[in-house]
Motif scaffolding. Structure first.
Motif, PDB file in Angstrom:
ATOM      1  N   PRO A 148       0.546  -1.086  -0.084  1.00 59.64           N
ATOM      2  CA  PRO A 148      -0.021  -0.047  -0.037  1.00 59.64           C
ATOM      3  C   PRO A 148       0.907   1.300  -0.134  1.00 59.64           C
ATOM      4  N   HIS A 149       0.456   2.343  -0.794  1.00 56.14           N
ATOM      5  CA  HIS A 149       1.130   3.455  -0.625  1.00 56.14           C
ATOM      6  C   HIS A 149       1.619   3.996   0.581  1.00 56.14           C
ATOM      7  N   VAL A 209       2.428  -0.781  -6.338  1.00 51.47           N
ATOM      8  CA  VAL A 209       1.790   0.251  -5.289  1.00 51.47           C
ATOM      9  C   VAL A 209       0.302   0.215  -5.492  1.00 51.47           C
ATOM     10  N   VAL A 210      -0.293  -0.095  -4.386  1.00 53.82           N
ATOM     11  CA  VAL A 210      -1.915  -0.155  -4.389  1.00 53.82           C
ATOM     12  C   VAL A 210      -2.323   0.969  -3.236  1.00 53.82           C
ATOM     13  N   GLY A 211      -3.578   0.930  -3.226  1.00 53.94           N
ATOM     14  CA  GLY A 211      -4.187   1.999  -2.367  1.00 53.94           C
ATOM     15  C   GLY A 211      -4.599   1.756  -0.846  1.00 53.94           C
ATOM     16  N   SER A 212      -4.727   0.221  -0.715  1.00 53.85           N
ATOM     17  CA  SER A 212      -5.034  -0.247   0.628  1.00 53.85           C
ATOM     18  C   SER A 212      -4.644  -1.819   0.818  1.00 53.85           C
ATOM     19  N   MET A 213      -4.843  -2.119   2.133  1.00 52.19           N
ATOM     20  CA  MET A 213      -4.305  -3.359   2.540  1.00 52.19           C
ATOM     21  C   MET A 213      -5.396  -4.308   1.851  1.00 52.19           C
ATOM     22  N   HIS A 214      -6.346  -3.842   1.690  1.00 55.75           N
ATOM     23  CA  HIS A 214      -7.503  -5.035   0.746  1.00 55.75           C
ATOM     24  C   HIS A 214      -7.060  -5.204  -0.746  1.00 55.75           C
ATOM     25  N   GLU A 215      -6.438  -4.041  -1.193  1.00 56.15           N
ATOM     26  CA  GLU A 215      -6.273  -4.151  -2.887  1.00 56.15           C
ATOM     27  C   GLU A 215      -4.789  -5.151  -2.868  1.00 56.15           C
ATOM     28  N   ARG A 216      -4.057  -4.977  -1.617  1.00 60.76           N
ATOM     29  CA  ARG A 216      -2.912  -5.804  -1.624  1.00 60.76           C
ATOM     30  C   ARG A 216      -3.302  -7.066  -1.645  1.00 60.76           C
TER      31      ARG A 216
END
Length: 197
Positions: free
Chosen positions: A69-70, A87-94
């Protein structure tokens, strides 16, 4: 015939743990994955078991993909020497991206975050979201209490369907990789019938 595995996710800690064997197992696993032509997919950190895993795989000529996450990248915990850092926006996206990128999963010793990743990935297999095996690398018996608990949960009737069949438990890296690479997904049985709660 299914396609050969190319990428394996590794869930592991951002610290070193209490025993030197934990760091050693991370390094061994990273090296073996690179030697077998398997890309490491992991959380993108440069410290703890995460860093040891990535550095060993890279040193052995392997590819390593980090997903972070960023916010964590900005805190300077990201490994910037990887083959690729997503690089993603959140832990869920990770977590979603790691599952999407990977053909199998290995869980090294770790804490709450590692446990959370393991359980979510395993639950998704039970629900039929994916058909990928999940390994518990039982270094120095670290996961033995968890395996005993899971067997107890199963014996008491709280594991519906066949989730235990998705787990590969091993205390040796080469055996773990071989068993994951030769895994045949079981048929997903219905875990909840209409009218049941």
């Amino acid at each position: 015939m299914s396609a050969p595995m190319q990428r394996m996710a590794v869930y592991c800690a951002s610290n070193e743990g209490a025993r030197p064997e934990y760091l050693a197992c991370a390094r061994t696993l990273g090296t073996l994955m690179a030697q077998r032509g398997l890309t490491v997919v992991y959380g993108g950190g440069r410290v703890g078991l995460m860093g040891a895993l990535a550095d060993a795989a890279l040193a052995a000529g392997g590819e390593v993909i980090g997903v972070m996450p960023h916010g964590l990248v900005q805190r300077e915990v990201a490994h910037h020497g990887l083959t690729s850092l997503r690089v993603v926006g959140s832990m869920h996206e990770r977590k979603a991206m790691i599952v999407e990128l990977s053909d199998a999963f290995i869980t090294l010793p770790g804490g709450l975050g590692t446990l959370e990743e393991f359980f979510e990935t395993w639950t998704w297999a039970q629900l039929g979201v994916h058909q990928k095996p999940i390994g518990l690398f039982d270094v120095e018996g670290y996961w033995s209490p968890l395996v005993a608990l899971l067997d107890h949960v199963d014996a008491e009737g709280f594991l519906r369907g066949n989730p235990r069949e998705w787990l590969v438990v091993s205390d040796e890296a080469s055996s773990m990789l071989t068993r994951l690479q030769t895994f045949h997904a079981p048929t997903v049985r219905r875990w909840l019938r209409l009218g049941e709660t």
